[in-house]
Design a protein around this motif. Structure first.
Motif, short mmCIF file in Angstrom:
data_model
loop_
_atom_site.label_atom_id
_atom_site.label_comp_id
_atom_site.label_asym_id
_atom_site.label_seq_id
_atom_site.Cartn_x
_atom_site.Cartn_y
_atom_site.Cartn_z
N ARG A 105 -30.07 10.06 14.55
CA ARG A 105 -30.23 8.81 15.25
C ARG A 105 -29.79 8.76 16.61
N PHE A 144 -31.64 11.01 19.05
CA PHE A 144 -32.90 10.42 19.51
C PHE A 144 -32.67 9.32 20.56
N ASP A 145 -31.75 8.40 20.26
CA ASP A 145 -31.31 7.42 21.16
C ASP A 145 -31.00 7.73 22.57
N ARG A 152 -25.34 -0.21 16.91
CA ARG A 152 -26.34 0.80 17.21
C ARG A 152 -27.36 0.86 16.13
N THR A 153 -26.91 0.70 14.94
CA THR A 153 -27.75 0.91 13.61
C THR A 153 -28.51 -0.52 13.22
N ALA A 161 -34.07 9.38 24.42
CA ALA A 161 -35.17 8.32 24.40
C ALA A 161 -34.74 7.53 25.82
N ARG A 217 -40.14 6.55 16.90
CA ARG A 217 -38.95 7.47 16.78
C ARG A 217 -39.19 9.03 16.77
N THR A 218 -40.18 9.42 17.53
CA THR A 218 -40.35 11.10 17.19
C THR A 218 -40.08 11.65 18.74
N VAL A 233 -41.68 11.74 24.21
CA VAL A 233 -40.87 10.98 23.35
C VAL A 233 -41.19 9.72 23.16
N ASP A 234 -41.38 9.24 21.77
CA ASP A 234 -42.09 7.98 21.41
C ASP A 234 -40.93 7.24 20.76
N PRO A 235 -40.38 6.26 21.46
CA PRO A 235 -39.33 5.63 20.89
C PRO A 235 -39.94 4.61 19.78
#
Length: 241
Positions: free
Chosen positions: A169, A172-173, A118-119, A176, A156-157, A151-153
């Protein structure tokens, strides 16, 4: 070979973790207390940290916050508490995932591999048999607006009614992915497969992150606005009516 730091004060548990990780293709360093772990983080290139919270010199949650103050290395915390509120606090403090004690070596390897995928800290992670496999590429997600939620992937906002949401993190994932599938019911198993990239992790992982995400969206499971649970099927993101 991914490098992992194990911070655990119990010698027998520490040695067991080292052996399991080494058998699955990880280069392992270790520390017996919190300050020793912090020294390793500052002095050694690492791909992940397995952090026990019951340390003799430093509260594990404080150690986590200190690590986050100096490094973005993924942290997998090991805790004896399975209380949802405590776990949410850990995730909000910067943990990437958690394991509730006692846990098996297989659980540790699965969670750690999922965190690394994931990271994207490594281009390949050890497979269950000890070999390496490339991290899967994620489907590109587009900016999405649902009601007052934007949501803006790419950036990341996420903003709700113009106010930026401060998400971890993983939160957000998750948001999104649900925004990308607005109006569709998504099963927890699919979320684990496509967001966590690990289908064998238990469903409670999704529940904990959804609970934290709901709180930041200003709603509760009993009074949802954006995140609707379809009992026995999954979750969907919708515009409030």
């Amino acid at each position: 070979m991914p490098s992992v730091l194990v911070v655990e004060d119990d010698p027998s548990i520490r040695q067991s973790l080292i052996e399991v990780l080494a058998e699955h293709g990880y280069a392992v360093r270790s520390a017996a207390d919190g300050f020793g772990g912090l020294r390793e983080v500052t002095q050694t290139p690492l791909d992940a940290v397995v952090l026990d919270l019951g340390l003799p010199d430093l509260d594990g949650a404080d150690a986590l916050r200190m690590i986050r103050g100096i490094s973005s290395v993924p942290v997998l915390v090991a805790t004896a508490r399975d209380d949802e509120t405590e776990i949410i606090k850990l995730l909000n403090a910067g943990a990437d995932d958690y394991l509730v004690k006692p846990f098996s070596g297989g659980q540790l390897i699965a969670r750690l591999a999922a965190v690394l995928r994931r990271t994207s800290h490594v281009s390949a992670v050890p497979a269950a048999g000890g070999g390496a496999r490339p991290a899967p590429s994620a489907e590109p997600l587009r900016p999405t607006t649902v009601g007052e939620l934007a949501v803006d992937p790419g950036a990341r906002t996420a903003h709700l009614a113009g106010r930026e949401l401060h998400l971890t993190r993983r939160e957000f994932d998750l948001l999104a992915f649900l925004a990308h599938h607005t109006g569709q019911v998504v099963s927890k198993r699919r979320l684990l497969t496509e967001v966590w990239r690990e289908p064998y992790v238990d469903d409670q992982t999704v529940d904990v992150h959804l609970s934290s995400l709901r709180r930041k969206l200003g709603e509760r499971a009993a009074a949802p606005r954006y995140l609707l649970t379809v009992r026995g099927v999954g979750i969907k993101l919708v515009a409030p009516r």
